[in-house]
Write a protein that holds these residues in place. Structure first.
Motif, PDB file in Angstrom:
ATOM      1  N   ALA A  18       0.926  -1.257   0.001  1.00 61.29           N
ATOM      2  CA  ALA A  18      -0.010   0.007  -0.057  1.00 61.29           C
ATOM      3  C   ALA A  18       0.785   1.272   0.064  1.00 61.29           C
ATOM      4  CB  ALA A  18      -0.902  -0.107   1.226  1.00 61.29           C
ATOM      5  N   ARG A  19       2.166   1.027   0.778  1.00 59.74           N
ATOM      6  CA  ARG A  19       3.081   2.366   0.662  1.00 59.74           C
ATOM      7  C   ARG A  19       3.773   2.607  -0.299  1.00 59.74           C
ATOM      8  NH1 ARG A  19       5.300   0.545   4.870  1.00 59.74           N
ATOM      9  NH2 ARG A  19       7.189   0.316   4.037  1.00 59.74           N
ATOM     10  N   VAL A  20       4.207   1.473  -0.985  1.00 61.75           N
ATOM     11  CA  VAL A  20       5.355   1.685  -2.357  1.00 61.75           C
ATOM     12  C   VAL A  20       4.622   1.060  -3.344  1.00 61.75           C
ATOM     13  CG1 VAL A  20       7.573   0.951  -2.836  1.00 61.75           C
ATOM     14  CG2 VAL A  20       7.168   1.381  -0.503  1.00 61.75           C
ATOM     15  N   GLY A  21       3.833  -0.199  -3.286  1.00 57.56           N
ATOM     16  CA  GLY A  21       3.731  -0.599  -4.698  1.00 57.56           C
ATOM     17  C   GLY A  21       2.456   0.032  -5.364  1.00 57.56           C
ATOM     18  N   ALA A  22       1.271   0.211  -4.533  1.00 49.94           N
ATOM     19  CA  ALA A  22       0.209   0.687  -4.854  1.00 49.94           C
ATOM     20  C   ALA A  22       0.381   2.087  -5.610  1.00 49.94           C
ATOM     21  CB  ALA A  22      -0.854   0.654  -3.941  1.00 49.94           C
ATOM     22  N   PRO A  23       1.069   2.998  -5.184  1.00 49.52           N
ATOM     23  CA  PRO A  23       1.272   4.150  -5.955  1.00 49.52           C
ATOM     24  C   PRO A  23       2.113   3.996  -7.247  1.00 49.52           C
ATOM     25  CG  PRO A  23       1.793   4.528  -3.673  1.00 49.52           C
ATOM     26  CD  PRO A  23       1.683   3.065  -3.800  1.00 49.52           C
ATOM     27  N   CYS A  24       2.854   2.949  -7.289  1.00 47.27           N
ATOM     28  CA  CYS A  24       3.565   2.786  -8.818  1.00 47.27           C
ATOM     29  C   CYS A  24       2.508   1.904  -9.768  1.00 47.27           C
ATOM     30  CB  CYS A  24       4.754   1.821  -8.221  1.00 47.27           C
ATOM     31  SG  CYS A  24       5.822   2.629  -7.356  1.00 47.27           S
ATOM     32  N   THR A  25       1.833   1.174  -9.233  1.00 52.15           N
ATOM     33  CA  THR A  25       0.966   0.141 -10.205  1.00 52.15           C
ATOM     34  C   THR A  25      -0.383   1.081 -10.280  1.00 52.15           C
ATOM     35  OG1 THR A  25       0.377  -1.202  -8.262  1.00 52.15           O
ATOM     36  CG2 THR A  25       2.252  -1.824  -9.868  1.00 52.15           C
ATOM     37  N   ASN A 217       3.176   1.676 -21.295  1.00 51.09           N
ATOM     38  CA  ASN A 217       4.350   2.030 -20.705  1.00 51.09           C
ATOM     39  C   ASN A 217       4.225   3.095 -19.637  1.00 51.09           C
ATOM     40  OD1 ASN A 217       6.116   0.289 -22.481  1.00 51.09           O
ATOM     41  ND2 ASN A 217       6.016   2.007 -24.041  1.00 51.09           N
ATOM     42  N   ALA A 218       5.002   2.998 -18.675  1.00 59.58           N
ATOM     43  CA  ALA A 218       4.708   4.028 -17.408  1.00 59.58           C
ATOM     44  C   ALA A 218       6.123   4.066 -16.818  1.00 59.58           C
ATOM     45  CB  ALA A 218       3.826   3.351 -16.620  1.00 59.58           C
ATOM     46  N   VAL A 219       6.480   4.928 -15.911  1.00 63.93           N
ATOM     47  CA  VAL A 219       7.457   5.212 -15.230  1.00 63.93           C
ATOM     48  C   VAL A 219       7.163   4.971 -13.794  1.00 63.93           C
ATOM     49  CG1 VAL A 219       9.348   6.714 -14.253  1.00 63.93           C
ATOM     50  CG2 VAL A 219       8.700   6.887 -16.853  1.00 63.93           C
ATOM     51  N   LEU A 220       7.592   3.921 -13.088  1.00 64.94           N
ATOM     52  CA  LEU A 220       7.444   3.612 -11.819  1.00 64.94           C
ATOM     53  C   LEU A 220       8.291   4.114 -10.709  1.00 64.94           C
ATOM     54  CD1 LEU A 220       6.173  -0.106 -11.992  1.00 64.94           C
ATOM     55  CD2 LEU A 220       4.808   1.922 -12.211  1.00 64.94           C
ATOM     56  N   THR A 221       7.846   5.026  -9.814  1.00 68.05           N
ATOM     57  CA  THR A 221       8.734   5.737  -8.729  1.00 68.05           C
ATOM     58  C   THR A 221       8.633   5.126  -7.266  1.00 68.05           C
ATOM     59  OG1 THR A 221       8.421   7.616 -10.115  1.00 68.05           O
ATOM     60  CG2 THR A 221       9.470   7.851  -7.854  1.00 68.05           C
ATOM     61  N   ALA A 222       9.645   4.744  -6.768  1.00 69.53           N
ATOM     62  CA  ALA A 222       9.763   4.661  -5.197  1.00 69.53           C
ATOM     63  C   ALA A 222      10.569   5.508  -4.468  1.00 69.53           C
ATOM     64  CB  ALA A 222      10.611   3.098  -5.166  1.00 69.53           C
ATOM     65  N   PRO A 223      10.105   5.856  -3.192  1.00 72.56           N
ATOM     66  CA  PRO A 223      10.640   7.106  -2.672  1.00 72.56           C
ATOM     67  C   PRO A 223      12.188   7.033  -2.333  1.00 72.56           C
ATOM     68  CG  PRO A 223       9.243   5.723  -1.395  1.00 72.56           C
ATOM     69  CD  PRO A 223       8.932   5.247  -2.398  1.00 72.56           C
ATOM     70  N   THR A 224      12.706   6.013  -2.131  1.00 68.73           N
ATOM     71  CA  THR A 224      14.011   5.759  -2.196  1.00 68.73           C
ATOM     72  C   THR A 224      14.373   4.339  -2.443  1.00 68.73           C
ATOM     73  OG1 THR A 224      13.993   4.687   0.224  1.00 68.73           O
ATOM     74  CG2 THR A 224      14.219   7.235   0.083  1.00 68.73           C
ATOM     75  N   PRO A 225      15.944   4.175  -2.941  1.00 68.82           N
ATOM     76  CA  PRO A 225      16.461   2.765  -3.090  1.00 68.82           C
ATOM     77  C   PRO A 225      16.029   1.445  -2.091  1.00 68.82           C
ATOM     78  CG  PRO A 225      17.886   4.410  -3.624  1.00 68.82           C
ATOM     79  CD  PRO A 225      16.968   5.086  -2.820  1.00 68.82           C
ATOM     80  N   ARG A 226      15.983   2.127  -0.811  1.00 70.70           N
ATOM     81  CA  ARG A 226      15.687   1.077   0.268  1.00 70.70           C
ATOM     82  C   ARG A 226      14.243   0.915   0.460  1.00 70.70           C
ATOM     83  NH1 ARG A 226      18.251  -1.370   3.892  1.00 70.70           N
ATOM     84  NH2 ARG A 226      20.386  -0.251   3.606  1.00 70.70           N
ATOM     85  N   ALA A 227      13.340   1.793   0.080  1.00 72.47           N
ATOM     86  CA  ALA A 227      11.904   1.422   0.108  1.00 72.47           C
ATOM     87  C   ALA A 227      11.729   0.161  -0.972  1.00 72.47           C
ATOM     88  CB  ALA A 227      11.377   2.662  -0.147  1.00 72.47           C
ATOM     89  N   MET A 228      12.364   0.437  -2.110  1.00 77.42           N
ATOM     90  CA  MET A 228      12.096  -0.486  -3.332  1.00 77.42           C
ATOM     91  C   MET A 228      12.641  -1.868  -2.970  1.00 77.42           C
ATOM     92  SD  MET A 228      10.728  -0.675  -5.893  1.00 77.42           S
ATOM     93  CE  MET A 228      10.446  -1.574  -7.544  1.00 77.42           C
ATOM     94  N   TRP A 229      13.895  -1.762  -2.073  1.00 74.50           N
ATOM     95  CA  TRP A 229      14.441  -3.088  -1.635  1.00 74.50           C
ATOM     96  C   TRP A 229      13.450  -3.681  -0.662  1.00 74.50           C
ATOM     97  CZ3 TRP A 229      17.089  -7.504  -2.080  1.00 74.50           C
ATOM     98  CH2 TRP A 229      17.608  -8.017  -1.105  1.00 74.50           C
TER      99      TRP A 229
END
Length: 286
Positions: A18-25, A217-229
């Protein structure tokens, strides 16, 4: 892993998703809905399978609210997922729309939905059915609950050769995984439908006709590298890779991923962006 085990795994992932994935997809899911919105009948009865945070259902509810404002009547939306925690997030997110008479959220297994035959005008699944343990059961259930001529719309990631998101996520993982883990990895079954031909063929075999496959096509954004990890660590799709590693083996994988992502982002505290590519399939129930 049993279906109950998978459901619990997605329950554990729900908060991070909900915090990282849903805003992207979510943008992709809403775009999938808008791809077929103009073809929907009036007052359409719509179903979302594997709804996650309910982003596609949000677009469907907004469609219904606009329809009611202009015509006085509107359709209905049912958002389903086999993860109770995902359904809880969807219910909370959709609740703010003030449309309780239009949308309901239910825990349902997309491989055995339990709805009556021919009870929906449209079925949607954004990055859902393509990951089911029994994908064919998922397509067949979608066909069963659709009325003849009803619409199916689904989104499936393209393979790594066509999708930078997949390459950039997995390349640093594979580079640092122990050889014993890499050697034991099976080929991901969803790659069978990563091509337009494979996707159209499989869906057609389940009872659909006139499949149309397009690239989105889209650009997916995570707030930081560690959030994506962190999301990759928890995601049930990739979690099994890391579960096979000891703590000592996982440490270099984490360093490899963070180093790669930080280079992409330009720093540990910067957003990391990935070019993402998927297929949208639209078909009709025979």
């Amino acid at each position: 892993m049993t279906n109950d085990d998978l459901s619990r795994a997605w329950d554990r992932h729900a908060e991070t998703y909900a915090r990282v994935g849903a805003p992207c997809t979510g943008y992709i899911a809403q775009s999938l809905f808008h791809t077929v919105a103009g073809r929907l009948p009036s007052a359409a009865h719509m179903l979302e399978i594997a709804c996650g945070n309910g982003e596609l259902s949000r677009a469907a509810v907004m469609h219904c609210l606009e329809e009611r404002k202009t015509t006085g009547t509107c359709g209905r939306v049912v958002a389903t997922d086999f993860s109770p925690e995902m359904v809880a997030h969807a219910k909370s997110n959709l609740g703010v729309l003030g449309a309780a008479d239009i949308v309901r959220c239910e825990v349902r297994d997309g491989q055995a939905l339990g709805f009556e035959d021919a009870s929906f005008d449209a079925v949607f699944s954004a990055f859902g059915i393509f990951l089911f343990p029994d994908r064919n059961a998922g397509w067949r259930e979608a066909a069963r609950v659709l009325r003849p001529g009803g619409l199916l719309a689904t989104a499936v990631w393209r393979g790594p050769e066509d999708n930078a998101l997949a390459r950039l996520q997995m390349a640093p993982v594979m580079a640092a995984l122990p050889e014993r883990v890499r050697a034991s990895l099976p080929r991901a079954s969803w790659l069978d439908i990563a091509s337009p031909e494979g996707l159209a063929k499989e869906v057609s075999a389940a009872g659909f006709v006139d499949p149309e496959v397009s690239v989105f096509n889209a650009v997916l954004t995570a707030p930081t590298p560690r959030a994506m990890w962190s999301m990759m660590r928890e995601n049930p799709v990739t979690r099994s890779l890391f579960a096979a590693c000891s703590d000592e083996e996982l440490a270099p994988v984490e360093r490899s991923v963070l180093s790669s992502f930080e280079e992409l982002a330009g720093g540990a505290d910067r957003p990391v962006r990935f070019d993402a590519s998927c297929h949208f399939l639209v078909a009709r129930r025979a």
